[in-house]
Motif scaffolding. Structure first.
Motif, PDB file in Angstrom:
ATOM      1  N   GLY A 167     115.430 -14.563  -3.015  1.00  0.00           N
ATOM      2  CA  GLY A 167     116.096 -13.305  -3.347  1.00  0.00           C
ATOM      3  C   GLY A 167     115.172 -12.374  -4.107  1.00  0.00           C
ATOM      4  N   GLN A 168     115.451 -11.090  -4.012  1.00  0.00           N
ATOM      5  CA  GLN A 168     114.598 -10.093  -4.641  1.00  0.00           C
ATOM      6  C   GLN A 168     114.584 -10.227  -6.164  1.00  0.00           C
ATOM      7  N   GLU A 169     115.709 -10.601  -6.726  1.00  0.00           N
ATOM      8  CA  GLU A 169     115.775 -10.757  -8.178  1.00  0.00           C
ATOM      9  C   GLU A 169     114.931 -11.960  -8.600  1.00  0.00           C
ATOM     10  N   ASP A 170     114.017 -11.747  -9.487  1.00  0.00           N
ATOM     11  CA  ASP A 170     113.112 -12.774 -10.016  1.00  0.00           C
ATOM     12  C   ASP A 170     112.161 -13.355  -8.970  1.00  0.00           C
ATOM     13  N   ALA A 171     111.966 -12.675  -7.849  1.00  0.00           N
ATOM     14  CA  ALA A 171     111.023 -13.158  -6.828  1.00  0.00           C
ATOM     15  C   ALA A 171     109.591 -12.955  -7.320  1.00  0.00           C
ATOM     16  N   PRO A 172     108.653 -13.751  -6.861  1.00  0.00           N
ATOM     17  CA  PRO A 172     107.259 -13.549  -7.235  1.00  0.00           C
ATOM     18  C   PRO A 172     106.764 -12.192  -6.731  1.00  0.00           C
ATOM     19  N   ASP A 173     105.745 -11.690  -7.387  1.00  0.00           N
ATOM     20  CA  ASP A 173     105.188 -10.389  -7.056  1.00  0.00           C
ATOM     21  C   ASP A 173     103.683 -10.437  -7.302  1.00  0.00           C
ATOM     22  N   VAL A 174     102.901  -9.720  -6.483  1.00  0.00           N
ATOM     23  CA  VAL A 174     101.449  -9.696  -6.666  1.00  0.00           C
ATOM     24  C   VAL A 174     100.926  -8.290  -6.409  1.00  0.00           C
ATOM     25  N   GLY A 175      99.938  -7.916  -7.186  1.00  0.00           N
ATOM     26  CA  GLY A 175      99.188  -6.685  -6.980  1.00  0.00           C
ATOM     27  C   GLY A 175      97.719  -7.057  -6.930  1.00  0.00           C
ATOM     28  N   ILE A 176      96.898  -6.245  -6.267  1.00  0.00           N
ATOM     29  CA  ILE A 176      95.477  -6.552  -6.148  1.00  0.00           C
ATOM     30  C   ILE A 176      94.661  -5.313  -6.479  1.00  0.00           C
ATOM     31  N   GLU A 177      93.561  -5.533  -7.159  1.00  0.00           N
ATOM     32  CA  GLU A 177      92.591  -4.489  -7.461  1.00  0.00           C
ATOM     33  C   GLU A 177      91.215  -5.049  -7.152  1.00  0.00           C
ATOM     34  N   VAL A 178      90.411  -4.300  -6.419  1.00  0.00           N
ATOM     35  CA  VAL A 178      89.076  -4.738  -6.036  1.00  0.00           C
ATOM     36  C   VAL A 178      88.093  -3.660  -6.461  1.00  0.00           C
ATOM     37  N   GLN A 179      87.096  -4.041  -7.243  1.00  0.00           N
ATOM     38  CA  GLN A 179      86.094  -3.106  -7.738  1.00  0.00           C
ATOM     39  C   GLN A 179      84.700  -3.658  -7.482  1.00  0.00           C
ATOM     40  N   PRO A 180      83.728  -2.768  -7.194  1.00  0.00           N
ATOM     41  CA  PRO A 180      82.350  -3.237  -7.015  1.00  0.00           C
ATOM     42  C   PRO A 180      81.802  -3.770  -8.333  1.00  0.00           C
ATOM     43  N   ASP A 181      80.959  -4.804  -8.260  1.00  0.00           N
ATOM     44  CA  ASP A 181      80.314  -5.293  -9.477  1.00  0.00           C
ATOM     45  C   ASP A 181      78.827  -4.924  -9.443  1.00  0.00           C
ATOM     46  N   ALA A 182      78.166  -5.102 -10.552  1.00  0.00           N
ATOM     47  CA  ALA A 182      76.769  -4.689 -10.692  1.00  0.00           C
ATOM     48  C   ALA A 182      75.822  -5.511  -9.824  1.00  0.00           C
ATOM     49  N   ALA A 183      76.221  -6.716  -9.431  1.00  0.00           N
ATOM     50  CA  ALA A 183      75.346  -7.597  -8.654  1.00  0.00           C
ATOM     51  C   ALA A 183      75.489  -7.381  -7.144  1.00  0.00           C
ATOM     52  N   GLY A 184      76.283  -6.413  -6.728  1.00  0.00           N
ATOM     53  CA  GLY A 184      76.433  -6.138  -5.309  1.00  0.00           C
ATOM     54  C   GLY A 184      77.654  -6.760  -4.673  1.00  0.00           C
ATOM     55  N   GLY A 185      78.393  -7.563  -5.395  1.00  0.00           N
ATOM     56  CA  GLY A 185      79.614  -8.166  -4.869  1.00  0.00           C
ATOM     57  C   GLY A 185      80.826  -7.333  -5.250  1.00  0.00           C
ATOM     58  N   TRP A 186      81.970  -7.963  -5.209  1.00  0.00           N
ATOM     59  CA  TRP A 186      83.234  -7.296  -5.503  1.00  0.00           C
ATOM     60  C   TRP A 186      84.062  -8.162  -6.437  1.00  0.00           C
ATOM     61  N   ASP A 187      84.566  -7.554  -7.502  1.00  0.00           N
ATOM     62  CA  ASP A 187      85.462  -8.241  -8.426  1.00  0.00           C
ATOM     63  C   ASP A 187      86.900  -8.032  -7.977  1.00  0.00           C
ATOM     64  N   VAL A 188      87.608  -9.126  -7.761  1.00  0.00           N
ATOM     65  CA  VAL A 188      89.014  -9.080  -7.350  1.00  0.00           C
ATOM     66  C   VAL A 188      89.857  -9.493  -8.540  1.00  0.00           C
ATOM     67  N   ARG A 189      90.859  -8.698  -8.861  1.00  0.00           N
ATOM     68  CA  ARG A 189      91.790  -9.014  -9.941  1.00  0.00           C
ATOM     69  C   ARG A 189      93.203  -8.954  -9.385  1.00  0.00           C
ATOM     70  N   LEU A 190      93.941 -10.017  -9.610  1.00  0.00           N
ATOM     71  CA  LEU A 190      95.342 -10.066  -9.199  1.00  0.00           C
ATOM     72  C   LEU A 190      96.227  -9.873 -10.418  1.00  0.00           C
TER      73      LEU A 190
END
Length: 198
Positions: A57-80
């Protein structure tokens, strides 16, 4: 007569104590059995890898957001960012527990990582030149996909990677960008959820 009543009274007290402790024990067993009851409803819908959706059910269901940013070493930092969800430790029992599990990370639909924490670093080779979709999807420990309204609980970010030409060495921020808004696809990981989390 006094002698007969005391043992009978003592026997009655013992029986009540035993019945009470047996009742407490069965209550604990029922509570344990209650937590072992299935969480949500298994749907016929499946993810691209064939894992069934687990509708909650929608009430109290899990939820996720994602943010992806470039890092200084050429990769990508992913934050959930998660809500109503906790990452299970490695070795957790393979059963569905409300609001528990792991996230799987996909780049352009290809699985790249199983996450038991909210941070991850994508290597450059996983994100070649071009625009890519990075998706985080939540799973229960039994491998089912958490779902709300028939859609998986997931969030997607678009990122664009461009490789520098010969003799040019721009910094990471000028050659790569990440857009994480407006690309969430279904479940509770939609742009309308808690503002700014995706």
């Amino acid at each position: 007569m006094t002698w007969t009543r005391r043992p009978c009274a003592a026997l009655a007290v013992c029986v009540l104590l035993l019945a009470g402790s047996a009742g407490c024990g069965s209550g604990d067993a029922q509570e344990g059995a209650g937590s072992a009851t299935p969480v949500g409803k298994i749907l016929e819908d499946r993810d691209p890898e064939g894992r069934p959706y687990r509708e909650v059910g929608q009430e109290d269901a899990p939820d996720v957001g994602i943010e992806v940013q470039p890092d200084a070493a050429g990769g990508w930092d992913v934050r959930l960012s998660v809500r109503n969800f906790r990452f299970s430790p490695a070795g957790a029992a393979a059963r569905a527990v409300a609001g528990r599990g792991l996230a799987r990370l996909f780049v352009d639909g290809r699985p790249v990582a199983r996450l038991r924490a909210s941070a991850y670093r994508l290597d450059t080779h996983l994100v070649p030149r071009g625009t890519h979709h990075v998706t985080a999807r939540l799973y229960a420990d039994d491998g089912t996909v958490w779902a709300v309204d028939g859609k998986p609980v997931e969030s997607t970010a678009d990122i664009t990677s461009s490789e520098p030409g010969p003799g040019i060495s721009p910094d990471a921020a000028s050659r790569r960008k990440a857009r994480t808004q407006g690309t969430d696809t279904g479940g509770r990981g939609s742009p309308e959820r808690a503002g700014g989390a995706s």
